[in-house]
Design an enzyme around this catalytic site. Structure first.
Site, short mmCIF file in Angstrom:
data_model
loop_
_atom_site.label_atom_id
_atom_site.label_comp_id
_atom_site.label_asym_id
_atom_site.label_seq_id
_atom_site.Cartn_x
_atom_site.Cartn_y
_atom_site.Cartn_z
N SER A 93 -10.59 0.07 6.78
CA SER A 93 -9.90 0.21 5.49
C SER A 93 -9.26 -1.05 4.95
O SER A 93 -8.82 -1.07 3.80
CB SER A 93 -8.82 1.30 5.58
OG SER A 93 -9.40 2.57 5.44
N LYS B 193 0.85 -1.20 0.00
CA LYS B 193 0.00 0.00 0.00
C LYS B 193 0.88 1.24 0.00
O LYS B 193 1.92 1.28 0.68
CB LYS B 193 -0.92 -0.03 1.23
CG LYS B 193 -2.01 1.03 1.24
CD LYS B 193 -2.89 0.95 2.49
CE LYS B 193 -4.03 1.96 2.43
NZ LYS B 193 -4.88 1.92 3.63
N SER C 276 -9.99 2.31 2.55
CA SER C 276 -8.99 2.99 1.74
C SER C 276 -8.04 2.04 1.02
O SER C 276 -7.44 2.42 0.02
CB SER C 276 -8.17 3.93 2.63
OG SER C 276 -7.37 3.19 3.53
#
Lengths: 495, 503
Positions: A182, A78, A158
Site C-alpha cells: 500500500s 494518511k 491504499s
C-alpha cells in the site's frame, strides 16, 4: 518556482538558512491543495493547525540552529493515522465523525520535531484496496495521465491520496501505511519514492489496524533523500506497541553515500511473471545494469515459495482484519444505524456494519471469518502461516548466502484507469500486490523508486528488498538507482 | 514433617431407578488477579468505582489502540502456578477469542488457548481427617475479563460498564477428578485458600472475583476407573457445563440438580446433550443456555498485537523463592511445632490471616493454649459480632499477653475470660489491667489457707457430709474461690481443701 515543489531536503536547507519561512512554505502548499480538489487527495483540511504549527516552527528555527530536519516541513497524513481532535476515519463511513482524543505515536513524533500537518489524505477503506476506489470519500485521482488520453487514472492504493498529493506537489511528503504493498504500489503508480520499513521499525500505536502482523507505516516522498529524512522522523521504539522493536535508529540520510561497490544484488527468477509487460521486464534489466555499473555484483537467486505468497496473504490479512474490525459495532463511537421499533443488539450490529462498511471490507471480513472458523482453520489459516514461514526462510537463505538486497519490479503494470477493474474478478485487483506482499509476509524493508516511463508516458517503479533493519543500506541502493535512472519527470498539470 | 498420606474419599453415588450412578466433575475457576492495574492497560482495577471511570483507550477498544502486557499480572499467575505445584511454561502466547457482545469492546477476548502460561499441577482437597482427593490441574491461562451489561435500568435500552473490561483473570482448569458436590465445594474452598495465601486473588466471590464453571456428567460405577486407566473420555457420560457460579452452596445445589436431571433423562431412555446451562438459584434448577449447535465459533487465532510471552527460568526461580508457606505445609507445621490437633490446625490455617494471627499469638508461648483462646474465645466472639480477623478489637499482641498471664499462673482461666472481655471492649495492655484492677491470682498459700479455714469453720455440717462423701469437697473449693473473688489459684485451693478436710 513555487515553494511547494521543493524537496524536503532543499526546504530544510532553505529554512535553516532563513531564505524561506515555514509559513510561506505552508501557504504555498495550502494554495496548491485548494487548487487541486479534482485530485481528491486531501479529504480533511487542517489549515488552522498547519498555520499554527508553521508559526511555531518559524519561532523554533529562529532560535535554534539545531532544529530537527522536519521542522517547518508541511506534510500530509494518511487518514489511517489517529490525529488528536482531527477526523480520522480510515476512509470508512463506519468512523464518520470520529475524532480521536489521542495522537498516534508517529504523528506525535513528527509534530514534536516541528513538522506541519496540512490535512488528512485519502485512502482505500481500512487500507483494503489497490486503486483507492474503496474509499468512502470517493477515490483520489492520479495526477499523471496517459499521453493523449484524458482517462482518469488510479493513484494506486491504499495510500493513493498520499501518493497523489506528493506527486502533485501538494505537500513535501506524506505518511503512508503498507500491509501488502500500500505504500510501494501507489508510489510506483505516481512516480515517487515509498518505503515500507522493517516490521517493528515504526510504531503502530494510533494507526488504525488492518492486519496487525503485516501493517507498517512509512514515508512517501519525491526523492530517496527525502524518504530517509522522513523515515528518520517516523521510526523508533515505542513501549506502547509490543511489536515495536527496541533497536537503534541510524542516521539514514548520512548513509546515502552513493557507494554500493562490493554489495551483491539478487535477481529472483520467480518474479518473472507470465504476461508481464515487456516494458517492465526491460526496466528491471535496466535497473540491474545500473546497479552493476555502480559496482554491485548481480546474482540470480531463487525464492521458491513466492508463488504461494499472494494466496497466503489473502488468508492471513483478512483473518486478522475480520477480528480487528469487530470493534466497529456502533456501541461506543462512529456510525450507529437508526434502529426500528423492537430491534435488539443483533439488529444494531447487523444494520450498523451493513451501512458502515463498503463492499471490499465486507468481502474481506467474510473471508477472514471463514478461514478462522472451526473446521477450516487448519486448512486455511494455519497452512497460510506455514507458507509465511517458508517465504521468510526463502529470504533468510539468500541473505545468509551473501545477498545484500533484492531487485524486483514494484508493480506488474503502470497505473490503470479508474473504473477499469470494476467488473473484474477481485483476484485480478489482488494481483497488483504480487511483487510486494512477500516483503510484508517476511517483515522485511522494501522501497519503491521511480525508474522510468512506459510507452504511454506513465511512471514505472522498481522495488528493492533489504535485510531486516537494513533500511539505511536499502535507501543507499535506492539512491544509486535514483541517480542512475535520472527520473525527473513530473505530471503535466491538468487539475 | 507429618506423614500426610491420604485415602481418597468415596465418590458420591445417586441411586437411580435402574441402579446406582456416579458423578464426574471438572471445574474451570476464573480468579481475578490481585493487581492495581488491568492486564493490558494501565487503568485501575478498583472495585465499586463510578461506572466507566476505570477505562483506558485500549479497554474501550478505540481505533489504533494496542495492548501491552502487565508484567505484574504475569508474575501473579506464575506465583499461582508455583503454588499449585504446576509446570511453568517459559514460552506462552496470547490468542484472540472472537465474539460480539456490547461489554466486549474489542469484539474479542485476549486469552491463551494454544499455549497457556501454566501447565499441569495439582490440588489436595481434604475431605476429613486422613481422607483427601488429589485434583489434577490441567492448565492455568491468563485472560481479560469482560465488562458488565445492565439490562434492567431502562425499558428499551441496555447500559454498559467497562470498569471490569480488561481486568486480568486466571482461568484454572481442573481435570474431571472431582466426584461429588461436596468435593466440588471443598475444591473451590481449597483453591481459594491457596490463592489467598499466595496473595494472587482475594477470593471475594460476592464481587465476582472468584467464579466457577462446573462440568458435570454421570456414569455407572466402574466407568470412571476405566477412564482413569486409559484417560479415554468415552468411558464417561456426556457433560453439561454450568456457567458462572459464585457461591459454594449454589455449586453444590446445581451439581446435585444437574446430576439428577441427567440420570432421569438417561433412565427414561433419553440422551444427555452437551450444552451450556445456567443455575437458577430461586427455582433451584439448571436450564439450558445454549446447545452445542448454538455454541459460538470463537475463531481463536494468535493475537498479532502481542509477541509470544517469553519469561526466564531465573525470574520464575525468584518468584518460587519468595513463595509464602502454603496451607498444607503450614497445617503440618502447626501440628508439629505447636502440638495442635489436626482439627485445630485445619481451623487455624483455613484462612491465611487467621493463621498469621494465631502464629503471632502462639510464638514463644503455649501453642495449645493459644489455639484454644484464638479458636474458642476470639473466633467465637468475632463470629457472633460479624467481625473478620482483620478488624478484631483484640490484637494478636494483646491476646498473646493474656495467654502469657495464664501460662505463668498469674491469672486463672476464669479471670482470663473477664480480662478478655475488658480487653475486647475497652482495649489496653492485659498485664497492666491485671495489675491495676487487682486481678492477679492469689498463689500465696497463707492467704488461701486462711480462706479455707474460714469456710470450714463456718460450715461444720458441710464438713461432715464432705468427709463422708469426698465428691462434695468441690463445694468448699467453690466457696473459697467466691470468697477470694476468683483470684485464688484453683490448684492450690483444691489441695488445701482436701488436706484440711482430711481427704
Amino acid at each position: 518556482m513555487s515553494l511547494n515543489t521543493l524537496t524536503i531536503a532543499d526546504a530544510r536547507d532553505k529554512l535553516r538558512a532563513r531564505e524561506i519561512t515555514a509559513v510561506e512554505l505552508t501557504e504555498a502548499c495550502l494554495t496548491a491543495i485548494e487548487g487541486a480538489s479534482a485530485l481528491n487527495a486531501f479529504v480533511h483540511h487542517t489549515p488552522e493547525i498547519a498555520r499554527a504549527q508553521a508559526e511555531a516552527a518559524d519561532a523554533r528555527l529562529q532560535g535554534d540552529d539545531e532544529a530537527p530536519a522536519l521542522c517547518g516541513i508541511p506534510l500530509g497524513i494518511k487518514d489511517l493515522f489517529c490525529t488528536k481532535g482531527v477526523a480520522s476515519q480510515a476512509g470508512s463511513n463506519i468512523l464518520k465523525g470520529f475524532r480521536p482524543e489521542y495522537e498516534s505515536t508517529i504523528t506525535a513524533q513528527l509534530f514534536a520535531s516541528g513538522a506541519v500537518m496540512l490535512g488528512k489524505l485519502n485512502m482505500d477503506e481500512f487500507a483494503m484496496g489497490s486503486s483507492n476506489e474503496t474509499s468512502a470519500y470517493g477515490n483520489a485521482v492520479n495526477p499523471w495521465r496517459r499521453g493523449n488520453d484524458d482517462t482518469a487514472l488510479t493513484p494506486g492504493g491504499s495510500s493513493g491520496g498520499s501518493a497523489s498529493a506528493v506527486a502533485a506537489d501538494l505537500c513535501l511528503g506524506a505518511t503512508g501505511t503498507d500491509t501488502g504493498g500500500s505504500i510501494r504500489q501507489p508510489a510506483a503508480f505516481t512516480g515517487i519514492t515509498g518505503v515500507k520499513p522493517t516490521y517493528g521499525r515504526c510504531s503502530r500505536w494510533g494507526v488504525i489496524a488492518f492486519a496487525s502482523s503485516l501493517d507498517q507505516a512509512g514515508p512517501m516522498t519525491r526523492t530517496v533523500r527525502d524518504a530517509a529524512i522522513l523515515l528518520q522522523g517516523m521510526a523508533g521504539h515505542d513501549p506502547k506497541d509490543s511489536t515495536s522493536a527496541d533497536i537503534p535508529v541510524p542516521d539514514f540520510e548520512a548513509m546515502l553515500t552513493g557507494d554500493i561497490r562490493g554489495t551483491t544484488i539478487g535477481i529472483p527468477r520467480e518474479y518473472r511473471m507470465d504476461g508481464m509487460p515487456d516494458e517492465i521486464e526491460t526496466l528491471w534489466k535496466q535497473g540491474t545494469e545500473m546497479l552493476r555499473d555502480a559496482g554491485a555484483t548481480i546474482r540470480d537467486i531463487s525464492l521458491p515459495h513466492t508463488k504461494y505468497a499472494l494466496p497466503a496473504y489473502y488468508v492471513i490479512a483478512p483473518a486478522e482484519a475480520s477480528s480487528n474490525l469487530a470493534r466497529y459495532d456502533g456501541v461506543r463511537y462512529g456510525h450507529r444505524a437508526r434502529l426500528a421499533e423492537g430491534d435488539g443488539i443483533t439488529e444494531m450490529y447487523e444494520k450498523t456494519r451493513a451501512e458502515g462498511f463498503g463492499a471490499e471490507v465486507k468481502r474481506r471480513v467474510m473471508i477472514g471469518t471463514y478461514v478462522l472458523s472451526a473446521g477450516f482453520y487448519d486448512a486455511y489459516y494455519n497452512r497460510a502461516r506455514k507458507v509465511r514461514s517458508l517465504i521468510k526462510r526463502d529470504f533468510e537463505t539468500v541473505f545468509a548466502d551473501g545477498i545484500d538486497a533484492i531487485l524486483t519490479p514494484a508493480t506488474p503494470s503502470s497505473a490503470f484507469g479508474l473504473g477499469e477493474m470494476a467488473d473484474a474478478d477481485p483476484v485480478a485487483m489482488y494481483l497488483n500486490d504480487v511483487f510486494t506482499v512477500t516483503v510484508n509476509l517476511a517483515g522485511l524493508p522494501g522501497i519503491a523508486v521511480p525508474a522510468g516511463l512506459d510507452a504511454q508516458g506513465l511512471p514505472l517503479g522498481l522495488q528493492l528488498i533489504g535485510k531486516p533493519w537494513a533500511e539505511g543500506e536499502l535507501l543507499n541502493h535506492a539512491y544509486v538507482l535514483e541517480r542512475a535512472a535520472g527520473f525527473v519527470s513530473k505530471p503535466a498539470r491538468w487539475w | 514433617m507429618l506423614d500426610l498420606t491420604f485415602a481418597p474419599p468415596t465418590p458420591k453415588t445417586i441411586e437411580g431407578a435402574t441402579g446406582p450412578w456416579e458423578l464426574v466433575i471438572g471445574m474451570e475457576i476464573h480468579a481475578q488477579v490481585s493487581s492495581e492495574a488491568k492486564l493490558f492497560s494501565g487503568a485501575s482495577t478498583r472495585f465499586g468505582a463510578e461506572p466507566n471511570s476505570n477505562v483506558a483507550f485500549v479497554d474501550a477498544a478505540m481505533p489504533g489502540m494496542l495492548p501491552v502486557v502487565n508484567e505484574y499480572c504475569i508474575e501473579q499467575a506464575v506465583r499461582t502456578g508455583l503454588g499449585l505445584k504446576a509446570q511453568i511454561n517459559l514460552v506462552s502466547a496470547f490468542d484472540r477469542k472472537n465474539y460480539f457482545y456490547p461489554d466486549l469492546p474489542q469484539g474479542y477476548q485476549i486469552s491463551q488457548l494454544y499455549h497457556p502460561l501454566v501447565g499441569e499441577g495439582e490440588v489436595l482437597v481434604e475431605m476429613g481427617q486422613g481422607t483427601a482427593r488429589k485434583v489434577r490441574i490441567e492448565r492455568i491461562h491468563v485472560e481479560q475479563d469482560a465488562g458488565k451489561s445492565i439490562h434492567d435500568m431502562d425499558p428499551t435500552m441496555s447500559f454498559v460498564d467497562l470498569n471490569r473490561t480488561g481486568v486480568a483473570l486466571m482461568e484454572i482448569v481442573s481435570r474431571p477428578d472431582i466426584r461429588g458436590p461436596e468435593e466440588a465445594a471443598a475444591y473451590v474452598v481449597k483453591l481459594r485458600q491457596i490463592l489467598r495465601y499466595l496473595g494472587t486473588c482475594d477470593g471475594n466471590m460476592q464481587n465476582g472475583n472468584l467464579r466457577a464453571d462446573v462440568n458435570v456428567s454421570v456414569c455407572r460405577p466402574g466407568d470412571y476407573e476405566k477412564y482413569q486407566e486409559t484417560q479415554d473420555f468415552s468411558h464417561l457420560g456426556t457433560r453439561c457445563e454450568i456457567k458462572n457460579m459464585n457461591s459454594m452452596r449454589f455449586i453444590q445445589q446445581a451439581i446435585d440438580f444437574e446430576a439428577r436431571r441427567q440420570i432421569a433423562l438417561l433412565e427414561d431412555g433419553g440422551t444427555v446433550e452437551q450444552e451450556t446451562r445456567l443455575y437458577d438459584a430461586d427455582k433451584g434448577e439448571t436450564r439450558s443456555m445454549r446447545s452445542k449447535e448454538e455454541a459460538h465459533d470463537y475463531r481463536y487465532f494468535p493475537d498479532p498485537d502481542l509477541l509470544p510471552l517469553e519469561i526466564e527460568q531465573a525470574w520464575v526461580d525468584d518468584i518460587a523463592a519468595s513463595l509464602p508457606e502454603l496451607p498444607d505445609d503450614k497445617k503440618a507445621r502447626f501440628m508439629t511445632e505447636f502440638g495442635l490437633t489436626d482439627y485445630d490446625a485445619s481451623v487455624l490455617t483455613a484462612d491465611v490471616e487467621n493463621a498469621h494471627y494465631f502464629e503471632a499469638v502462639a510464638r514463644g508461648r503455649d501453642g495449645k493454649l493459644a489455639a484454644n483462646w484464638v479458636i474458642n474465645e476470639l473466633f467465637g466472639r468475632l463470629k457472633k459480632e460479624g467481625h473478620e480477623i482483620g478488624d478484631s478489637p483484640v490484637s494478636a499482641e494483646q491476646l498473646g499477653g493474656i495467654v502469657e498471664l495464664i501460662s505463668s499462673g498469674e491469672i486463672s482461666g476464669k479471670i482470663a475470660k473477664d480480662l478478655f472481655e475488658i480487653v475486647y471492649t475497652e482495649g489496653g495492655d492485659p498485664a497492666t489491667i491485671v495489675a491495676e484492677r487487682g486481678m492477679k491470682q492469689v498463689t500465696d498459700t497463707g492467704a488461701i489457707e486462711a480462706a479455707v479455714d474460714a469456710v470450714i469453720a463456718e460450715n461444720p455440717a458441710q464438713v461432715e457430709k464432705a468427709q463422708a462423701n469426698p465428691k462434695l469437697a468441690g463445694w468448699f473449693v467453690g466457696q473459697v474461690m467466691k470468697a477470694t473473688g476468683g483470684k485464688a489459684n484453683p490448684k492450690a485451693v483444691n489441695e488445701l481443701v482436701a488436706k484440711k478436710l482430711g481427704l
